[in-house]
Design a protein around this motif. Structure first.
Motif, short mmCIF file in Angstrom:
data_model
loop_
_atom_site.label_atom_id
_atom_site.label_comp_id
_atom_site.label_asym_id
_atom_site.label_seq_id
_atom_site.Cartn_x
_atom_site.Cartn_y
_atom_site.Cartn_z
N ARG A 39 -3.37 -13.10 -16.78
CA ARG A 39 -2.47 -11.97 -17.09
C ARG A 39 -2.41 -10.94 -15.97
NH1 ARG A 39 -4.23 -8.74 -20.43
NH2 ARG A 39 -6.42 -9.40 -20.57
N PHE A 40 -3.20 -11.15 -14.92
CA PHE A 40 -3.27 -10.18 -13.83
C PHE A 40 -2.56 -10.73 -12.60
CE2 PHE A 40 -6.37 -7.36 -15.80
CZ PHE A 40 -6.98 -8.18 -16.74
N SER A 41 -1.73 -9.91 -12.00
CA SER A 41 -1.05 -10.30 -10.78
C SER A 41 -0.93 -9.08 -9.88
CB SER A 41 0.33 -10.89 -11.07
OG SER A 41 1.15 -9.93 -11.71
N VAL A 42 -0.72 -9.35 -8.59
CA VAL A 42 -0.59 -8.25 -7.65
C VAL A 42 0.78 -8.31 -6.99
CG1 VAL A 42 -3.06 -8.11 -7.23
CG2 VAL A 42 -1.62 -9.51 -5.72
N ASN A 43 1.21 -7.14 -6.51
CA ASN A 43 2.38 -7.04 -5.66
C ASN A 43 1.88 -6.50 -4.33
OD1 ASN A 43 4.83 -6.76 -4.43
ND2 ASN A 43 5.62 -5.21 -5.84
N PHE A 44 1.73 -7.40 -3.37
CA PHE A 44 1.17 -7.06 -2.06
C PHE A 44 2.32 -6.89 -1.09
CE2 PHE A 44 -1.28 -6.67 1.53
CZ PHE A 44 -1.23 -7.74 2.41
N GLN A 45 2.46 -5.68 -0.58
CA GLN A 45 3.49 -5.35 0.40
C GLN A 45 2.78 -4.91 1.67
OE1 GLN A 45 6.84 -5.62 -0.22
NE2 GLN A 45 6.38 -6.40 -2.28
N LYS A 46 2.59 -5.86 2.60
CA LYS A 46 1.76 -5.60 3.77
C LYS A 46 2.35 -4.52 4.67
CE LYS A 46 -0.90 -7.94 7.39
NZ LYS A 46 -1.19 -9.23 8.04
N ALA A 47 3.64 -4.56 4.89
CA ALA A 47 4.27 -3.58 5.77
C ALA A 47 4.14 -2.17 5.20
CB ALA A 47 5.73 -3.94 6.01
N ALA A 48 4.25 -2.07 3.91
CA ALA A 48 4.15 -0.77 3.23
C ALA A 48 2.70 -0.40 2.95
CB ALA A 48 4.95 -0.79 1.94
N LYS A 49 1.78 -1.32 3.19
CA LYS A 49 0.35 -1.12 2.91
C LYS A 49 0.15 -0.71 1.45
CE LYS A 49 -0.69 -0.19 7.72
NZ LYS A 49 -1.14 0.75 8.76
N SER A 50 0.73 -1.54 0.60
CA SER A 50 0.70 -1.28 -0.84
C SER A 50 0.16 -2.51 -1.55
CB SER A 50 2.11 -0.96 -1.33
OG SER A 50 2.16 -0.92 -2.73
N PHE A 51 -0.65 -2.29 -2.59
CA PHE A 51 -1.32 -3.39 -3.29
C PHE A 51 -1.46 -2.99 -4.76
CE2 PHE A 51 -3.76 -7.10 -3.72
CZ PHE A 51 -5.00 -6.85 -4.27
N SER A 52 -0.42 -3.23 -5.54
CA SER A 52 -0.44 -2.81 -6.94
C SER A 52 -0.90 -3.95 -7.84
CB SER A 52 0.93 -2.30 -7.37
OG SER A 52 1.90 -3.32 -7.23
N LEU A 53 -1.47 -3.58 -8.97
CA LEU A 53 -1.98 -4.55 -9.96
C LEU A 53 -1.12 -4.46 -11.21
CD1 LEU A 53 -4.26 -6.52 -10.99
CD2 LEU A 53 -5.38 -4.46 -11.89
N LYS A 54 -0.60 -5.60 -11.64
CA LYS A 54 0.16 -5.66 -12.88
C LYS A 54 -0.66 -6.39 -13.94
CE LYS A 54 3.86 -8.35 -13.69
NZ LYS A 54 5.26 -8.84 -13.64
N ILE A 55 -0.80 -5.73 -15.09
CA ILE A 55 -1.49 -6.34 -16.22
C ILE A 55 -0.45 -6.61 -17.30
CG2 ILE A 55 -3.36 -6.11 -17.90
CD1 ILE A 55 -4.61 -4.00 -16.07
N SER A 56 -0.27 -7.86 -17.61
CA SER A 56 0.70 -8.25 -18.64
C SER A 56 0.00 -8.46 -19.97
CB SER A 56 1.41 -9.54 -18.23
OG SER A 56 2.02 -9.40 -16.97
N ASP A 57 0.76 -8.27 -21.07
CA ASP A 57 0.21 -8.51 -22.40
C ASP A 57 -1.15 -7.80 -22.55
OD1 ASP A 57 -1.01 -11.41 -24.24
OD2 ASP A 57 -0.11 -9.54 -24.96
N SER A 58 -1.15 -6.51 -22.31
CA SER A 58 -2.38 -5.73 -22.29
C SER A 58 -3.18 -5.90 -23.59
CB SER A 58 -2.06 -4.25 -22.08
OG SER A 58 -1.47 -4.06 -20.82
#
Lengths: 117, 113
Positions: free
Chosen positions: A63-82
């Motif tokens: 249920r856990f996934s990331v959105n890794f945007q290297k150029a933006a230096k961003s690393f968000s965590l998405k939790i589905s079906d909490s």
């Protein structure tokens, strides 16, 4: 030195809904590792997910996934079906690759996630 | 699967006393990291060892010292304890310095009165 910023001290999500936790970092290195660790009330540090910077594909663990945007230096965590058991403090962390600026984890300040029924 | 073991789990000391925290890494793991987490804070790196040699040093006070033994367990020695040393101390282990993932122990909660 690398800095890791988590701009959301607290987040709330309803059970079964989706929530995204934000993390940005600052580094001059081109290759590195990024992690999300979970710290429940027991205070145990539990690895949730990891991402190697050289991989373009975003990491996924159930249920856990990331959105890794290297150029933006961003690393968000998405939790589905909490789930209620997801309630915890979540830390984003950075680590250099071998030969880089050290092997220790550099943590953000954390985001406290509350899950409501 | 075996995890990282830390002892003691809780420790209460008076100011100016000494304390020794122990860490037993996952079997075959030869690299140990120590972190300090103050109340409401994120973990801060103190020191690490690889194959019994210090590999990296963070914000460890001069009053603290640590070592890694031939069986790879590690001890963190803390002297002249101060109230500000009250924190949760984590040990983590990995397989080699190149080991990507650090596996954390349950922590030792130190309270200095």
């Amino acid at each position: 030195a690398q800095t890791v910023t988590q701009s959301q001290p607290e987040m709330s999500v309803q059970e079964a809904e989706t929530v995204t936790l934000s993390c940005t970092y600052d580094t001059s290195e081109s290759d590195y590792y990024l992690f999300w660790y979970k710290q429940p009330p027991s205070r145990q540090m539990i690895l949730v997910i990891r991402q190697e910077a050289y991989k373009q594909q975003n990491a996924t663990e159930n249920r856990f996934s990331v959105n890794f945007q290297k150029a933006a230096k961003s690393f968000s965590l998405k939790i589905s079906d909490s789930q209620l058991g997801d309630a915890a403090m979540y830390f984003c962390a950075y680590r250099s690759i071998p030969g880089g600026s050290g092997y220790a984890l550099n943590f953000g300040k954390g985001t406290s996630l509350l899950v409501t029924p | 699967a075996a995890g990282v073991i830390q002892s003691p789990r809780h420790l209460i000391k008076e100011k100016r006393e000494t304390a020794t925290l122990k860490c037993y890494p996952i079997p075959r793991h030869d690299t140990v990291y120590w972190y300090q987490q103050g109340p409401g804070q994120d973990p801060q790196f103190l020191i690490s060892f690889y194959e019994k040699m210090q590999s990296d040093k963070g914000s460890i006070p001069d009053r603290f010292s640590a070592q890694q033994f031939s069986d790879y367990h590690s001890e963190l020695n803390m002297s002249s304890l101060e109230l500000g040393d009250s924190a949760l101390y984590f040990c983590a282990s990995s397989l080699g310095l190149a080991g990507v993932v650090q596996f954390f122990g349950p922590g030792t909660r130190l309270t200095v009165l």
